[in-house]
Write a protein that holds these residues in place. Structure first.
Motif, mmCIF file in Angstrom:
data_model
loop_
_atom_site.group_PDB
_atom_site.id
_atom_site.type_symbol
_atom_site.label_atom_id
_atom_site.label_comp_id
_atom_site.label_asym_id
_atom_site.label_seq_id
_atom_site.Cartn_x
_atom_site.Cartn_y
_atom_site.Cartn_z
ATOM 1 N N UNK A 123 -3.525 1.807 -1.683
ATOM 2 C CA UNK A 123 -2.500 2.847 -1.664
ATOM 3 C C UNK A 123 -2.670 3.821 -2.816
ATOM 4 N N UNK A 124 -2.996 3.292 -3.971
ATOM 5 C CA UNK A 124 -3.280 4.155 -5.121
ATOM 6 C C UNK A 124 -4.500 5.030 -4.839
ATOM 7 N N UNK A 125 -5.545 4.433 -4.259
ATOM 8 C CA UNK A 125 -6.747 5.198 -3.913
ATOM 9 C C UNK A 125 -6.438 6.341 -2.954
ATOM 10 N N UNK A 141 14.070 10.439 14.814
ATOM 11 C CA UNK A 141 13.883 11.877 14.940
ATOM 12 C C UNK A 141 12.478 12.294 14.538
ATOM 13 N N UNK A 142 12.290 13.592 14.459
ATOM 14 C CA UNK A 142 10.978 14.164 14.185
ATOM 15 C C UNK A 142 10.996 14.915 12.867
ATOM 16 N N UNK A 143 9.899 14.825 12.130
ATOM 17 C CA UNK A 143 9.729 15.620 10.918
ATOM 18 C C UNK A 143 8.288 16.066 10.838
ATOM 19 N N UNK A 144 8.010 17.001 9.937
ATOM 20 C CA UNK A 144 6.645 17.463 9.742
ATOM 21 C C UNK A 144 6.221 17.186 8.305
ATOM 22 N N UNK A 145 4.911 17.156 8.112
ATOM 23 C CA UNK A 145 4.352 16.904 6.788
ATOM 24 C C UNK A 145 3.025 17.634 6.671
ATOM 25 N N UNK A 146 2.674 17.978 5.437
ATOM 26 C CA UNK A 146 1.359 18.584 5.206
ATOM 27 C C UNK A 146 0.264 17.527 5.224
ATOM 28 N N UNK A 147 0.592 16.341 4.700
ATOM 29 C CA UNK A 147 -0.374 15.257 4.653
ATOM 30 C C UNK A 147 0.348 13.951 4.963
ATOM 31 N N UNK A 148 -0.404 13.002 5.529
ATOM 32 C CA UNK A 148 0.167 11.705 5.911
ATOM 33 C C UNK A 148 -0.766 10.602 5.414
ATOM 34 N N UNK A 149 -0.168 9.587 4.817
ATOM 35 C CA UNK A 149 -0.902 8.377 4.427
ATOM 36 C C UNK A 149 -0.451 7.263 5.355
ATOM 37 N N UNK A 150 -1.384 6.708 6.114
ATOM 38 C CA UNK A 150 -1.080 5.664 7.096
ATOM 39 C C UNK A 150 -1.447 4.310 6.501
ATOM 40 N N UNK A 151 -0.472 3.410 6.413
ATOM 41 C CA UNK A 151 -0.724 2.071 5.865
ATOM 42 C C UNK A 151 -0.356 0.976 6.860
ATOM 43 N N UNK A 152 -0.246 1.328 8.126
ATOM 44 C CA UNK A 152 0.169 0.355 9.144
ATOM 45 C C UNK A 152 -0.881 -0.739 9.308
ATOM 46 N N UNK A 153 -0.471 -1.963 9.673
ATOM 47 C CA UNK A 153 -1.433 -3.041 9.926
ATOM 48 C C UNK A 153 -2.419 -2.676 11.028
ATOM 49 N N UNK A 195 -5.133 13.454 6.887
ATOM 50 C CA UNK A 195 -4.727 12.090 7.206
ATOM 51 C C UNK A 195 -5.502 11.135 6.305
ATOM 52 N N UNK A 196 -4.777 10.202 5.694
ATOM 53 C CA UNK A 196 -5.371 9.263 4.753
ATOM 54 C C UNK A 196 -4.948 7.847 5.165
ATOM 55 N N UNK A 197 -5.787 6.884 4.844
ATOM 56 C CA UNK A 197 -5.552 5.532 5.340
ATOM 57 C C UNK A 197 -5.657 4.527 4.194
ATOM 58 N N UNK A 198 -4.707 3.598 4.178
ATOM 59 C CA UNK A 198 -4.664 2.552 3.160
ATOM 60 C C UNK A 198 -4.161 1.270 3.805
ATOM 61 N N UNK A 199 -4.095 0.222 2.995
ATOM 62 C CA UNK A 199 -3.703 -1.099 3.481
ATOM 63 C C UNK A 199 -4.779 -2.098 3.131
ATOM 64 N N UNK A 200 -4.412 -3.363 3.113
ATOM 65 C CA UNK A 200 -5.364 -4.389 2.667
ATOM 66 C C UNK A 200 -6.663 -4.373 3.470
ATOM 67 N N UNK A 201 -6.606 -3.998 4.729
ATOM 68 C CA UNK A 201 -7.805 -3.997 5.566
ATOM 69 C C UNK A 201 -8.804 -2.937 5.140
ATOM 70 N N UNK A 202 -8.370 -1.941 4.352
ATOM 71 C CA UNK A 202 -9.281 -0.892 3.896
ATOM 72 C C UNK A 202 -9.892 -1.219 2.540
ATOM 73 N N UNK A 203 -9.502 -2.315 1.928
ATOM 74 C CA UNK A 203 -10.063 -2.689 0.631
ATOM 75 C C UNK A 203 -11.471 -3.240 0.822
ATOM 76 N N UNK A 227 0.825 -1.211 0.000
ATOM 77 C CA UNK A 227 0.000 0.000 0.000
ATOM 78 C C UNK A 227 0.855 1.255 0.000
ATOM 79 N N UNK A 228 1.847 1.302 0.888
ATOM 80 C CA UNK A 228 2.702 2.480 0.962
ATOM 81 C C UNK A 228 3.492 2.702 -0.308
ATOM 82 N N UNK A 229 4.007 1.623 -0.868
ATOM 83 C CA UNK A 229 4.763 1.730 -2.123
ATOM 84 C C UNK A 229 3.854 2.234 -3.239
ATOM 85 N N UNK A 230 2.642 1.684 -3.333
ATOM 86 C CA UNK A 230 1.716 2.110 -4.383
ATOM 87 C C UNK A 230 1.354 3.583 -4.231
ATOM 88 N N UNK A 231 1.175 4.050 -2.997
ATOM 89 C CA UNK A 231 0.882 5.456 -2.781
ATOM 90 C C UNK A 231 2.027 6.327 -3.299
#
Length: 412
Positions: free
Chosen positions: A400-402, A215-227, A378-386, A17-21
């Motif tokens: 991830x593409x979605x 360490x810490x970083x910031x982002x405008x948007x995050x895609x979460x693909x964790x199990x 915040x966006x969410x992907x992974x097989x469980x969201x299919x 999912x993360x790779x496809x995103x």
């Protein structure tokens, strides 16, 4: 690698999912980074080469619904050969303990079970799939065993609605060099920070702050693909908290499916791509692929509570069980012909703690809840969201593409 101070889009997890995103976003002008806790790409896909040039997919192995599987054209594009020999999962290569007339009765029984469950999906209330087993049917244990392979759990933990939602074209192929190797190659162009475990996603401010082991970083948007198990257990925390996401992940736990690979001396004694069930009278039993893709080995498959028991018994227990069951079928000589090579232990993998998701009874709608974006950031992907290809690598890839397209749609 040193983490940047800021990226436009951070992607949590370098599985399919993360790779496809990342691949979907790569031609945009957005700065991207995948944050991956492991030291490799692939997540719950991983291919290793064993002695004797044996390919072992520790995780996902089959191109399920291959005629609709988005990894098939990807494999063709990057030069991975596809093996189109289809599995014989319902069969027993030899008549040993499962003669032809008994197999016919079993097929009738399992098809009738699925027919009842499909009809039940039209009822106004969800139910456990086990409710649709015929009481007292002698084939119920084997039907339950097959659920442990498909769902990673027994039927009492499976939503009837969710089981019916899964789309299966019954065309299943393999990647000759390994599905995990294909997914890693697909992810090779991506910018990834390995060994970077995310612990907190703080979306309280104008930008999202991500705390990691590097360490810490910031982002405008995050895609979460964790199990789902990691989200449910809050191994990755959100601030402000997202109780709906945590609850949805809890309704979609990862079942357990494990594999063991055995080297086979004198491989010509067995047919290539044959199949055996270790037994037909119990749910806790192995499923065995003889000489997969012609290789000199036997692969064993265990699921559900039985797989958990074998993992908990320690390394080597799975191989010992497999050798015991295969030798009981083929003869004691096979104790000398089979040698352990490798096994998976997904329940003990801290970055998964399971294999693939199933919806608990009453929780089929949790897939859509988990997939929904939050605040356009915040966006969410992974097989469980299919919605229809959950528990598969291509379902993860498509999600991830979605999610990436959701990001692009909001950015315009």
């Amino acid at each position: 690698m040193a983490l940047p101070n800021h990226v436009d889009v951070a992607i949590i997890g370098a599985g399919a999912a993360g790779i496809a995103a990342a691949r979907t976003l790569e031609k945009s002008n957005l700065s991207l980074l995948i944050l991956e806790a492991r030291d490799r790409l692939g997540g719950r896909s991983h291919t290793v080469q064993l002695p004797g040039d044996i390919t072992f997919d520790v995780g996902c192995e089959w191109l399920h619904s291959a005629d609709r599987n988005s990894f098939v054209p990807i494999a063709q594009d990057i030069g991975f050969a596809i093996n189109t020999i289809r599995p014989r999962w319902r069969e027993q290569t030899f008549n040993l303990s499962f003669p032809t007339n008994q197999r016919a009765l079993f097929v009738t029984a399992i098809d009738a079970f699925y027919d009842r469950a499909e009809a039940a999906s039209d009822l106004p209330q969800d139910s456990a799939a086990s409710q649709w087993l015929e009481p007292g049917n002698s084939w119920n244990p084997l039907i339950n065993a097959i659920s442990t392979y498909i769902n990673g759990c027994e039927l009492d933990k499976v939503s009837t609605y969710d089981m019916d939602a899964y789309e299966d074209t019954e065309i299943n192929w393999r990647v000759a060099r390994g599905y995990g190797a294909l997914i890693a190659a697909y992810g090779a162009p991506c910018k990834v920070a390995l060994n970077t475990k995310v612990s907190l996603i703080d979306h309280s401010g104008k930008t999202i702050r991500i705390e990691t082991s590097q360490g810490t970083l910031t982002a405008d948007k995050v895609i979460v693909t964790a199990p789902t198990n990691l989200i449910a257990k809050q191994s990755i925390r959100f601030s402000p908290a997202l109780p709906d996401k945590v609850a949805a992940a809890g309704g979609l736990p990862l079942g357990l499916a494990d594999k063991v690979m055995l080297a086979l001396d004198a491989p010509d004694d067995l047919p290539a791509d044959g199949h055996l069930y270790g037994g037909i009278d119990r749910a806790g039993v192995g499923s065995y692929h003889l000489r997969p893709m012609g290789q000199p080995c036997v692969s064993g498959f265990f699921g559900g509570r039985f797989a958990q028991d074998l993992e908990d018994a320690g390394e080597g227990a799975m191989a010992a069980q497999a050798i015991e069951e295969v030798s009981a079928l083929l003869g004691s000589d096979y104790r000398k012909k089979l040698r352990p090579l490798a096994e998976s232990r997904w329940a003990h993998d801290p970055y998964a703690t399971g294999s693939y998701s199933h919806a608990l009874p009453g929780h089929a709608d949790d897939r859509a809840t988990l997939a929904a974006p939050v605040d356009g950031r915040l966006f969410f992907a992974g097989e469980a969201t299919s919605p229809d290809f959950f528990s598969t690598a291509h379902g993860a890839r498509d999600s991830g593409e979605r999610a990436a397209k959701e990001v692009l749609g909001l950015i315009g």
